[in-house]
Design an enzyme around this catalytic site. Structure first.
Site, PDB file in Angstrom:
ATOM      1  N   ASP A   1      -5.857  -4.198  -1.950  1.00  0.00           N
ATOM      2  CA  ASP A   1      -4.795  -3.781  -1.030  1.00  0.00           C
ATOM      3  C   ASP A   1      -4.050  -4.966  -0.409  1.00  0.00           C
ATOM      4  O   ASP A   1      -4.655  -5.893   0.124  1.00  0.00           O
ATOM      5  CB  ASP A   1      -5.414  -2.925   0.077  1.00  0.00           C
ATOM      6  CG  ASP A   1      -4.381  -2.163   0.869  1.00  0.00           C
ATOM      7  OD1 ASP A   1      -3.581  -2.798   1.581  1.00  0.00           O
ATOM      8  OD2 ASP A   1      -4.363  -0.920   0.776  1.00  0.00           O
TER       9      ASP A   1
ATOM     10  N   SER B   1       0.826  -1.200   0.000  1.00  0.00           N
ATOM     11  CA  SER B   1       0.000   0.000   0.000  1.00  0.00           C
ATOM     12  C   SER B   1       0.868   1.261   0.000  1.00  0.00           C
ATOM     13  O   SER B   1       1.634   1.482  -0.930  1.00  0.00           O
ATOM     14  CB  SER B   1      -0.958  -0.046   1.193  1.00  0.00           C
ATOM     15  OG  SER B   1      -2.035   0.841   1.010  1.00  0.00           O
TER      16      SER B   1
END
Length: 299
Positions: free
Chosen positions: A193, A81
């Site tokens: 993610d 991320s």
């Protein structure tokens, strides 16, 4: 009789000469076995595993600054991320000072493209283009440092570490927070993610050959949950869901750096970049003795 005495004297002289020769060899070390040489230390292969944490990721820049100032080598970079954003730029050859400058001028509108969709209200095209522009459109395998962006394969829930191919696309996949970003489609598969499976991607770093892993964990829970709105609640929800994965990943690291970014919340780091970077510096300086101890085992 005379001949016998002569032979006896010659034998004695030969024995004496042999004794002197052997004693000489002993003094030269030729008659003794040498002690076994100490095994050579293996070469350190150092990886930096940069964790996710939304805009708290600016703290990673502070960590990088301290590592460079103290000449801590970094051979491999893995990122999840926000860690994938900073890590990709750093692995591409961007210096920590340049990263700090880029952070200062970065605006949310540079990387956020809003859309109306049931799968997410941020498309991700802008972020992908931003990363590719900053790395000069190079493929991941062309970076000076080995790099992998970690994402979650949506269909299976498995970790995916992108260590080659389109850098911007890989980073986009890694940051695709469910219901915020639209999933990233790569080769027909959807990715979200990486924090769901590897909040701090230590396993990916080990898989790439690292024997020393420095992990940076910025997943600190917000100090005031009620003041951050939707994104703060989402950030904390992801932290709760990925707690077991986080503990598992951190247990495999040699050193864990934890910048105290909890006051910044999920989005505060974007408005307080300088403070986030400073908090990263402070945490990295505190970890230097542990880092040096880990490196002392290697050459």
């Amino acid at each position: 009789m005379f001949q016998t005495n002569t032979i006896t004297r010659r034998a004695a002289l030969l024995l004496a000469a042999a004794g002197l020769l052997l004693s000489g060899c002993g003094s030269l070390g030729l008659g003794k076995s040498s002690p076994p040489a100490a095994p050579a230390k293996p070469k350190a292969v150092v990886a930096l595993a940069l964790g996710g944490g939304a805009s708290k990721g600016f703290a990673h820049i502070g960590v990088l600054k301290v590592l460079q100032e103290n000449r801590i080598p970094v051979d491999i970079v893995t990122g999840t991320s926000a860690g994938a954003v900073v890590g990709s730029l750093y692995a591409s050859g961007m210096s920590p000072d340049r990263l700090e400058l880029e952070a200062e001028i970065l605006q949310k509108t540079d990387v956020v493209d809003l859309t109306l969709s049931t799968s997410g209200f941020i498309k991700g095209d802008k972020l992908q283009d931003f990363i590719n522009q900053k790395v000069r459109n190079r493929q991941i395998q062309q970076f000076p440092k080995k790099f992998a962006a970690v994402a979650t394969e949506f269909g299976t829930g498995r970790m995916a570490a992108f260590n080659y191919g389109n850098a911007g696309q890989a980073v986009r996949a890694s940051v695709s927070i469910p219901n915020v970003f639209q999933p990233t489609v790569i080769n027909g598969k959807r990715y979200v993610d990486g924090g769901l499976v590897a909040p701090v991607p230590v396993t990916a770093a080990r898989n790439m050959g690292a024997n020393v892993v420095i992990a940076v964990d910025i997943s600190a829970r917000p100090a005031k949950l009620g003041s951050g709105g939707f994104l703060a609640y989402l950030d904390q929800s992801l932290n709760i869901m990925s707690a077991a994965a986080l503990n598992s990943e951190l247990s495999k690291a040699d050193v864990v750096i934890k910048p105290q970014v909890q006051r910044l919340g999920a989005v505060g780091g974007f408005d307080e970049k300088a403070q986030a970077i400073q908090l990263g510096e402070q945490a990295a300086r505190a970890a230097l003795p542990q880092i040096r101890a880990a490196l002392a085992k290697y050459r």
